[in-house]
Design a protein around this motif. Structure first.
Motif, mmCIF file in Angstrom:
data_model
loop_
_atom_site.group_PDB
_atom_site.id
_atom_site.type_symbol
_atom_site.label_atom_id
_atom_site.label_comp_id
_atom_site.label_asym_id
_atom_site.label_seq_id
_atom_site.Cartn_x
_atom_site.Cartn_y
_atom_site.Cartn_z
ATOM 1 N N LYS A 111 56.158 -11.296 -48.577
ATOM 2 C CA LYS A 111 55.975 -10.836 -47.205
ATOM 3 C C LYS A 111 54.675 -10.048 -47.092
ATOM 4 C CE LYS A 111 57.943 -8.109 -43.506
ATOM 5 N NZ LYS A 111 58.953 -7.169 -43.071
ATOM 6 N N THR A 112 53.961 -10.256 -45.985
ATOM 7 C CA THR A 112 52.736 -9.515 -45.715
ATOM 8 C C THR A 112 53.107 -8.229 -44.987
ATOM 9 O OG1 THR A 112 51.504 -11.574 -45.559
ATOM 10 C CG2 THR A 112 50.472 -9.621 -44.625
ATOM 11 N N VAL A 113 52.543 -7.127 -45.449
ATOM 12 C CA VAL A 113 52.812 -5.826 -44.841
ATOM 13 C C VAL A 113 51.498 -5.208 -44.379
ATOM 14 C CG1 VAL A 113 54.913 -5.381 -46.156
ATOM 15 C CG2 VAL A 113 52.735 -4.644 -47.080
ATOM 16 N N ALA A 114 51.593 -4.378 -43.362
ATOM 17 C CA ALA A 114 50.432 -3.640 -42.869
ATOM 18 C C ALA A 114 50.557 -2.192 -43.318
ATOM 19 C CB ALA A 114 50.373 -3.723 -41.346
ATOM 20 N N LYS A 115 49.446 -1.487 -43.324
ATOM 21 C CA LYS A 115 49.456 -0.080 -43.692
ATOM 22 C C LYS A 115 50.379 0.656 -42.722
ATOM 23 C CE LYS A 115 46.486 3.831 -44.618
ATOM 24 N NZ LYS A 115 45.112 4.318 -44.728
ATOM 25 N N GLY A 116 51.326 1.425 -43.253
ATOM 26 C CA GLY A 116 52.272 2.172 -42.427
ATOM 27 C C GLY A 116 53.607 1.492 -42.238
ATOM 28 N N ASP A 117 53.745 0.219 -42.653
ATOM 29 C CA ASP A 117 55.048 -0.460 -42.567
ATOM 30 C C ASP A 117 56.020 0.172 -43.558
ATOM 31 O OD1 ASP A 117 54.015 -2.167 -40.702
ATOM 32 O OD2 ASP A 117 54.020 -3.946 -41.992
ATOM 33 N N VAL A 118 57.295 0.275 -43.169
ATOM 34 C CA VAL A 118 58.318 0.837 -44.040
ATOM 35 C C VAL A 118 58.691 -0.210 -45.087
ATOM 36 C CG1 VAL A 118 60.649 1.785 -44.178
ATOM 37 C CG2 VAL A 118 59.194 2.344 -42.229
ATOM 38 N N LEU A 119 58.626 0.183 -46.362
ATOM 39 C CA LEU A 119 58.948 -0.718 -47.470
ATOM 40 C C LEU A 119 60.364 -0.509 -47.988
ATOM 41 C CD1 LEU A 119 55.636 -0.317 -49.497
ATOM 42 C CD2 LEU A 119 56.237 -2.139 -47.905
ATOM 43 N N CYS A 120 60.833 0.752 -47.950
ATOM 44 C CA CYS A 120 62.141 1.088 -48.487
ATOM 45 C C CYS A 120 62.490 2.498 -48.025
ATOM 46 C CB CYS A 120 62.137 1.030 -50.010
ATOM 47 S SG CYS A 120 61.047 2.237 -50.777
ATOM 48 N N VAL A 121 63.680 2.948 -48.405
ATOM 49 C CA VAL A 121 64.046 4.349 -48.211
ATOM 50 C C VAL A 121 64.488 4.898 -49.555
ATOM 51 C CG1 VAL A 121 64.666 4.220 -45.762
ATOM 52 C CG2 VAL A 121 66.408 3.791 -47.477
ATOM 53 N N ILE A 122 64.221 6.189 -49.744
ATOM 54 C CA ILE A 122 64.687 6.874 -50.943
ATOM 55 C C ILE A 122 65.538 8.047 -50.479
ATOM 56 C CG2 ILE A 122 64.049 8.176 -52.988
ATOM 57 C CD1 ILE A 122 61.589 6.436 -53.226
ATOM 58 N N GLU A 123 66.792 8.032 -50.930
ATOM 59 C CA GLU A 123 67.730 9.085 -50.558
ATOM 60 C C GLU A 123 67.644 10.199 -51.581
ATOM 61 O OE1 GLU A 123 71.352 11.295 -51.069
ATOM 62 O OE2 GLU A 123 71.194 9.455 -52.192
ATOM 63 N N ALA A 124 67.374 11.394 -51.073
ATOM 64 C CA ALA A 124 67.325 12.574 -51.935
ATOM 65 C C ALA A 124 68.059 13.692 -51.222
ATOM 66 C CB ALA A 124 65.878 12.976 -52.216
ATOM 67 N N MET A 125 69.101 14.194 -51.836
ATOM 68 C CA MET A 125 69.892 15.303 -51.287
ATOM 69 C C MET A 125 70.386 14.990 -49.874
ATOM 70 S SD MET A 125 67.668 18.463 -52.865
ATOM 71 C CE MET A 125 68.544 19.648 -51.884
#
Length: 162
Positions: A111-125
């Motif tokens: 997939k082509t992504v642009a600068k600022g596109d959300v790639l994933c989430v990381i859950e912390a606390m």
């Protein structure tokens, strides 16, 4: 700590009326659990903790032969990945490829992504932090499995900026 000292400790704990005792020393961890009825010892665990200085020396001889063959095979792959940009985790947490279980993945390989596109989430606390692309390009490889723990500065994605 020798066997005689451990046996004396077990007898002392059994006679004291305490339900559980945990003892941690530099190279030994001991947990002694007793029952309240009659103070009979229920379980005793003795665990040797490897000393850090000894472990690398023991592992080194096993890695000599595979390590000699591996660099020759990995050199072409390393040359190919030099053109890619590695997106790393900015925090420690749990890596998720989807915003929620019933939603589609943020990105897939190719997939082509642009600068600022959300790639994933990381859950912390209990906070979900969106990780955005630092560059525009094509996702070449996803380096972490969904719902896996990640460390600070751990590589997450390879992106081809061309």
């Amino acid at each position: 700590m020798d066997l005689k000292e451990i046996q004396n400790l077990i007898k002392f704990v059994a006679n004291s009326g305490v339900a559980e005792v945990k003892l941690e020393m530099d190279d030994v961890k001991i947990t002694i659990r007793t029952t309240l009825e009659g103070n009979v010892t229920e379980a005793t665990y003795v665990q040797q903790v490897p000393v850090q200085n000894i472990l690398p020396q023991a592992a080194a001889p096993q890695q000599i032969a595979p390590a000699a063959a591996a660099p020759a095979a990995e050199q072409p792959a390393a040359e190919q990945t030099n053109n890619y940009i590695t997106i790393k985790s900015p925090i420690i947490g749990t890596f998720y490829r989807k915003p929620s279980p019933d939603k589609p993945m943020f990105v897939e390989v190719g997939k082509t992504v642009a600068k600022g596109d959300v790639l994933c989430v990381i859950e912390a606390m209990k906070l979900f932090n969106e990780i955005e692309s630092e560059v525009s390009g094509k996702i070449v490889k996803i380096l972490v499995d969904d719902m896996s723990p990640v460390e600070f500065d751990q590589p997450l994605f390879l992106v081809d900026p061309s």
